[in-house]
Design a protein around this motif. Structure first.
Motif, PDB file in Angstrom:
ATOM      1  N   LEU A  93       0.792  -1.233   0.000  1.00  0.00           N
ATOM      2  CA  LEU A  93       0.000   0.000   0.000  1.00  0.00           C
ATOM      3  C   LEU A  93       0.822   1.281   0.000  1.00  0.00           C
ATOM      4  CD1 LEU A  93      -3.094  -0.745   2.300  1.00  0.00           C
ATOM      5  CD2 LEU A  93      -3.085  -0.180  -0.128  1.00  0.00           C
ATOM      6  N   PRO A  94       1.949   1.361   0.729  1.00  0.00           N
ATOM      7  CA  PRO A  94       2.723   2.617   0.699  1.00  0.00           C
ATOM      8  C   PRO A  94       3.171   3.031  -0.697  1.00  0.00           C
ATOM      9  CG  PRO A  94       3.440   1.247   2.520  1.00  0.00           C
ATOM     10  CD  PRO A  94       2.503   0.414   1.712  1.00  0.00           C
ATOM     11  N   VAL A  95       3.249   2.072  -1.619  1.00  0.00           N
ATOM     12  CA  VAL A  95       3.640   2.407  -2.993  1.00  0.00           C
ATOM     13  C   VAL A  95       2.515   3.162  -3.690  1.00  0.00           C
ATOM     14  CG1 VAL A  95       4.342   1.460  -5.221  1.00  0.00           C
ATOM     15  CG2 VAL A  95       5.101   0.360  -3.091  1.00  0.00           C
ATOM     16  N   TRP A  96       1.274   2.847  -3.344  1.00  0.00           N
ATOM     17  CA  TRP A  96       0.122   3.435  -4.027  1.00  0.00           C
ATOM     18  C   TRP A  96      -0.577   4.516  -3.211  1.00  0.00           C
ATOM     19  CZ3 TRP A  96      -2.265  -1.973  -5.496  1.00  0.00           C
ATOM     20  CH2 TRP A  96      -1.505  -2.535  -6.531  1.00  0.00           C
ATOM     21  N   VAL A  97      -0.641   4.322  -1.896  1.00  0.00           N
ATOM     22  CA  VAL A  97      -1.413   5.235  -1.046  1.00  0.00           C
ATOM     23  C   VAL A  97      -0.468   6.044  -0.173  1.00  0.00           C
ATOM     24  CG1 VAL A  97      -3.259   5.415   0.654  1.00  0.00           C
ATOM     25  CG2 VAL A  97      -3.290   3.555  -1.032  1.00  0.00           C
ATOM     26  N   PRO A  98      -0.517   7.364  -0.248  1.00  0.00           N
ATOM     27  CA  PRO A  98       0.371   8.182   0.588  1.00  0.00           C
ATOM     28  C   PRO A  98      -0.036   8.088   2.055  1.00  0.00           C
ATOM     29  CG  PRO A  98      -1.215   9.569  -0.571  1.00  0.00           C
ATOM     30  CD  PRO A  98      -1.364   8.179  -1.126  1.00  0.00           C
TER      31      PRO A  98
END
Length: 305
Positions: free
Chosen positions: A100-105
């Motif tokens: 998720l950190p790759v897509w969601v800030p």
């Protein structure tokens, strides 16, 4: 024939829908709200969050590694049936936490808001997974194993006790008492949300009504007809008067109590009422017992035999 097939497949469809959804909500709670704000709200995921802060190790992968001994323990205690769903939820949740950190800030605003939203999302995610008979492993699975031995204690309370130690450690690691306090908020909120979903919003707030009147038959009929609540006749004898009579017993939800009390007073102003708290009401017309808890206890009993 088609109906029978669809009926058999329905539980699997719910598993495929709710377990991934619960895992996603749990992952968002950790990777978007908790970890970026230095909040480690207990559990093996909390330990993995602390290791991420100290060593920059991936939270999801470390969570998977820490869970291996617990998964093996669970398989020895309850067998593989329940653990399959747990492994699925654990793997998916851990994978999403790292992805998720790759897509969601990450959310880096007010830490109080971060703690509240982390708690809400975690409670919803865990509850959805529990409803399908799974867990996210770690202390959650330990709590599930303990719930088989202590069914009178709610899942949320068991998790709160187990996670408190991790929260205390987080205050030391982050060198901030506030981090521990925010973690307590996460655990408290998630506990309330989880118990509300699993056991109902009105858990612990039911009412028991004992009614003594010369018009018991009419009162019972009105309660049954207008409120749809069951009424039980208890046969009693007065210690002083030696008079035999009936006492009405009725279990109701909290919001129904004033309506039924008004109904009783309308029929008999002199009726004698005793109203008390019911810690938990389950069965027809009320919140049913959570299905997976019963299954879990049955599996434990079979293993002990």
């Amino acid at each position: 024939m088609m109906f029978s097939f669809a009926k058999k497949q329905k539980p699997w469809l719910l598993d495929c829908l709710l377990i991934p959804l619960g895992s996603l909500l749990f992952a968002v709670s950790v990777s978007v709200f908790a970890a970026p704000n230095e909040i480690a709200p207990g559990g093996f995921t909390g330990l993995a969050t602390l290791l991420n802060y100290l060593l920059q190790t991936p939270i999801g992968s470390v969570t998977m590694i820490l869970n291996v001994p617990v998964i093996l323990w669970a398989m020895c205690v309850i067998g593989y049936k329940l653990v399959i769903k747990t492994i699925g939820a654990l793997f998916l949740g851990s994978f999403l936490i790292d992805l998720l950190p790759v897509w969601v800030p990450p959310y880096e605003g007010d830490r109080l808001l971060a703690a509240i939203f982390a708690g809400v999302l975690e409670g919803l995610g865990l509850a959805l997974i529990f409803l399908r008979g799974g867990t996210t492993g770690g202390t959650v699975l330990i709590a599930r194993l303990l719930s088989g031995r202590f069914p009178h204690v709610s899942m949320g309370k068991l998790l709160f006790v187990i996670d408190f130690v991790v929260i205390a450690i987080s205050s030391v690691v982050y060198r901030s008492l506030e981090s521990g306090l925010y973690a307590l908020i996460v655990v408290f909120v998630s506990t309330k949300v989880m118990d509300a979903v699993l056991y109902g919003l009105d858990v612990g707030v039911g009412k028991m009504m004992f009614i003594i009147s010369d018009h018991n038959e009419e009162i019972a009929e009105q309660i049954l007809r207008t409120k749809g609540r069951g009424v039980t006749f208890l046969y009693a004898k007065g210690a002083y008067s030696k008079r035999e009579r009936t006492v009405l017993f009725c279990a109701v939800r909290k919001f129904e109590m004033p309506q039924i009390r008004q109904l009783v007073r309308k029929i008999d102003e002199r009726a004698f009422l005793i109203i008390g708290e019911a810690g938990q009401i389950s069965g027809e017309g009320f919140q049913p017992e959570v299905k997976q808890d019963k299954t879990f206890r049955q599996l434990l009993q079979k293993r002990r035999k």
